[in-house]
Design an enzyme around this catalytic site. Sequence first.
Site, PDB file in Angstrom:
ATOM      1  N   LYS A 178      96.999 123.792  -6.178  1.00  0.00           N
ATOM      2  CA  LYS A 178      97.825 124.721  -6.964  1.00  0.00           C
ATOM      3  C   LYS A 178      98.671 123.850  -7.883  1.00  0.00           C
ATOM      4  CE  LYS A 178     101.343 126.503  -7.747  1.00  0.00           C
ATOM      5  NZ  LYS A 178     102.053 126.416  -9.047  1.00  0.00           N
ATOM      6  N   GLU A 253     106.557 114.310  -1.459  1.00  0.00           N
ATOM      7  CA  GLU A 253     107.038 113.299  -2.413  1.00  0.00           C
ATOM      8  C   GLU A 253     108.016 114.029  -3.324  1.00  0.00           C
ATOM      9  OE1 GLU A 253     108.046 111.551  -5.105  1.00  0.00           O
ATOM     10  OE2 GLU A 253     106.078 111.340  -6.060  1.00  0.00           O
ATOM     11  N   CYS A 287     109.304 110.734 -10.848  1.00  0.00           N
ATOM     12  CA  CYS A 287     110.047 110.637  -9.572  1.00  0.00           C
ATOM     13  C   CYS A 287     110.553 109.236  -9.336  1.00  0.00           C
ATOM     14  CB  CYS A 287     109.200 111.129  -8.413  1.00  0.00           C
ATOM     15  SG  CYS A 287     107.474 110.843  -8.617  1.00  0.00           S
ATOM     16  N   GLU A 383     119.533 113.502  -8.934  1.00  0.00           N
ATOM     17  CA  GLU A 383     118.375 113.230  -9.784  1.00  0.00           C
ATOM     18  C   GLU A 383     118.442 114.114 -11.033  1.00  0.00           C
ATOM     19  OE1 GLU A 383     114.429 114.411  -8.403  1.00  0.00           O
ATOM     20  OE2 GLU A 383     113.653 112.503  -9.118  1.00  0.00           O
TER      21      GLU A 383
HETATM   22  P1  ADP Z   1     110.226 121.318 -10.602  1.00  0.00           P
HETATM   23  O1  ADP Z   1     111.639 121.730 -10.320  1.00  0.00           O
HETATM   24  O2  ADP Z   1     110.070 119.907 -10.970  1.00  0.00           O
HETATM   25  O3  ADP Z   1     109.451 122.281 -11.449  1.00  0.00           O
HETATM   26  P2  ADP Z   1     109.159 122.444  -8.220  1.00  0.00           P
HETATM   27  O4  ADP Z   1     109.369 121.863  -6.876  1.00  0.00           O
HETATM   28  O5  ADP Z   1     109.825 123.724  -8.545  1.00  0.00           O
HETATM   29  O6  ADP Z   1     109.521 121.293  -9.206  1.00  0.00           O
HETATM   30  O7  ADP Z   1     107.606 122.626  -8.507  1.00  0.00           O
HETATM   31  C1  ADP Z   1     106.605 121.762  -8.031  1.00  0.00           C
HETATM   32  C2  ADP Z   1     105.399 122.582  -7.646  1.00  0.00           C
HETATM   33  O8  ADP Z   1     105.792 123.451  -6.580  1.00  0.00           O
HETATM   34  C3  ADP Z   1     104.854 123.490  -8.738  1.00  0.00           C
HETATM   35  O9  ADP Z   1     103.440 123.533  -8.637  1.00  0.00           O
HETATM   36  C4  ADP Z   1     105.455 124.831  -8.411  1.00  0.00           C
HETATM   37  O10 ADP Z   1     104.701 125.923  -8.892  1.00  0.00           O
HETATM   38  C5  ADP Z   1     105.428 124.801  -6.909  1.00  0.00           C
HETATM   39  N1  ADP Z   1     106.404 125.702  -6.262  1.00  0.00           N
HETATM   40  C6  ADP Z   1     107.596 126.144  -6.732  1.00  0.00           C
HETATM   41  N2  ADP Z   1     108.175 126.986  -5.866  1.00  0.00           N
HETATM   42  C7  ADP Z   1     107.352 127.078  -4.789  1.00  0.00           C
HETATM   43  C8  ADP Z   1     107.405 127.785  -3.544  1.00  0.00           C
HETATM   44  N3  ADP Z   1     108.400 128.574  -3.231  1.00  0.00           N
HETATM   45  N4  ADP Z   1     106.368 127.616  -2.678  1.00  0.00           N
HETATM   46  C9  ADP Z   1     105.351 126.790  -2.969  1.00  0.00           C
HETATM   47  N5  ADP Z   1     105.234 126.114  -4.138  1.00  0.00           N
HETATM   48  C10 ADP Z   1     106.213 126.241  -5.037  1.00  0.00           C
END
Ligand code: ADP
Length: 481
Positions: A178, A253, A287, A383
Amino acid sequence: MTVQLPEPLNLIGGSWVPAQSGRTLDVVAPSTGKVFTTIAASGASDIDAAVSSARHAFEEGAWGRMSAVQRGRIMIRISELITRDAEELAQVESLDTGKPISQARADMVAAARYFEFYGAAADKVHGEHIPFMQGYDVKVVREPHGVTGHIIPWNYPAQMVGRTLAPALAMGNATIMKPAEEACLTVLMIGKLAMEAGMPAGAINIVTGEGHVAGAALSEHPGIDFISFTGSPEVGVIIQTNAAKNFIGCTLELGGKSPQIVFEDADLDRVLPVLAGAIVQNGGQTCSAGSRALIQRSIWDKVVGRLAERFKELTAAPSEQDRELGALISGKQRDRVQAFISGTDSPLIARGKVATGSPEDGFYVAPALFGPCDPQSTLAQVEVFGPVLAAIPFDDEKEAIRIANGTEFGLVAGVWTLDGNRQQRVAKALRCGQVFINGYGAGGGIELPFGGRRKSGHGREKGFAALHEFSTIKTIVHNHG
Ligand code: ADP
């Protein structure tokens, strides 16, 4: 070059299909702020279909029956196809992420290298034989987990496919990816190349969509056997909680606040370009960005003076202009970074520029150098994920180590000194997953185990360590009398 953008489809069971709801999401080009394409907005039923297809591939399909060497050959073919299409992939990556074109080109070299490295490693992970009691024969075999879930961020989409899918595939897992909704086009393109390379149906499934919908459905799914996540600490907690509920393992990570420590005997001609480069690489949206510069007080004025000159030249510009940095990924990310810049009490030392003529709706932020920053200040602790460097003075080695270890993170560190004993002492004392001595970063560093401690996450990617994460061991005890 005219590029062909992927259609808004998912790869499930070897076929390209729309989200079952028929919904799509708009994709915005960071350089212009304009919508340029769409992706499938998938939901729980699409994730269900992907998990079933992966399970079938692993247990009954061609993938599960394939020998390690055959798996490896397909992966090496994927590597060759990424190299064949590298320019097109790089063009799409820079359009989708806003990164300068030469950084996108370097990303494709790394993406291909992941598949080459892990393809070649697929048949080189061996088990053990344990001398045990008389009449027994004991072997320890390494097996794939089964179906693995992979959730990745938007900063290095193509590289992340290599980094997380390649070791999982090398070990024989069937995978579901995903990618991030902000930037995932090259992930779909590499999925297409994998099918061209002869990847059996269901070994790689790619489902696009929003994190709280498709990502959540994947991480909660009882049909997965392991999950690999790269992203924010906040979502990392959700992933680990869901993994716990399903009693499965995970790697996380989650970023960092990585220090580069510059001692008074450092070779400044080598240090200075790296200090600036490590925070503007990918607009600071990395990161392992070197976001804290710890500088010994005796050389503070000299280092900060030269660094300021460099910062004034750093320019954010549209990706095709190929300057030091491009646009940030989104308006939300730009506003977040700007809020750190305008909200800090730390003195501003120097500011870079946004190239004149850059599209007004693009998400540009001029790099900023702040200091002296209090080691406990927001800029030195949180960060930012943008081109903002916090410079922090220190008096001696002990204080440098205390400040370096004094955040919740622990991913990467750089140590700049010509004193060999100090190099070893400091490297040993740092609480993080990677230490660079007289250098920083490894341009992909596919061979080098990588990962963090505490808020930077746990588990290791890259190198042979990743093959261990994506597998489990079984001890087989044979009492032959
Ligand atoms: P950023 O803040 O850098 O966008 P995120 O942690 O929000 O980082 O996103 C990293 C990945 O996690 C993306 O693929 C995002 O769609 C996914 N993501 C965000 N929220 C959720 C959630 N509640 N459950 C699973 N995956 C998620």
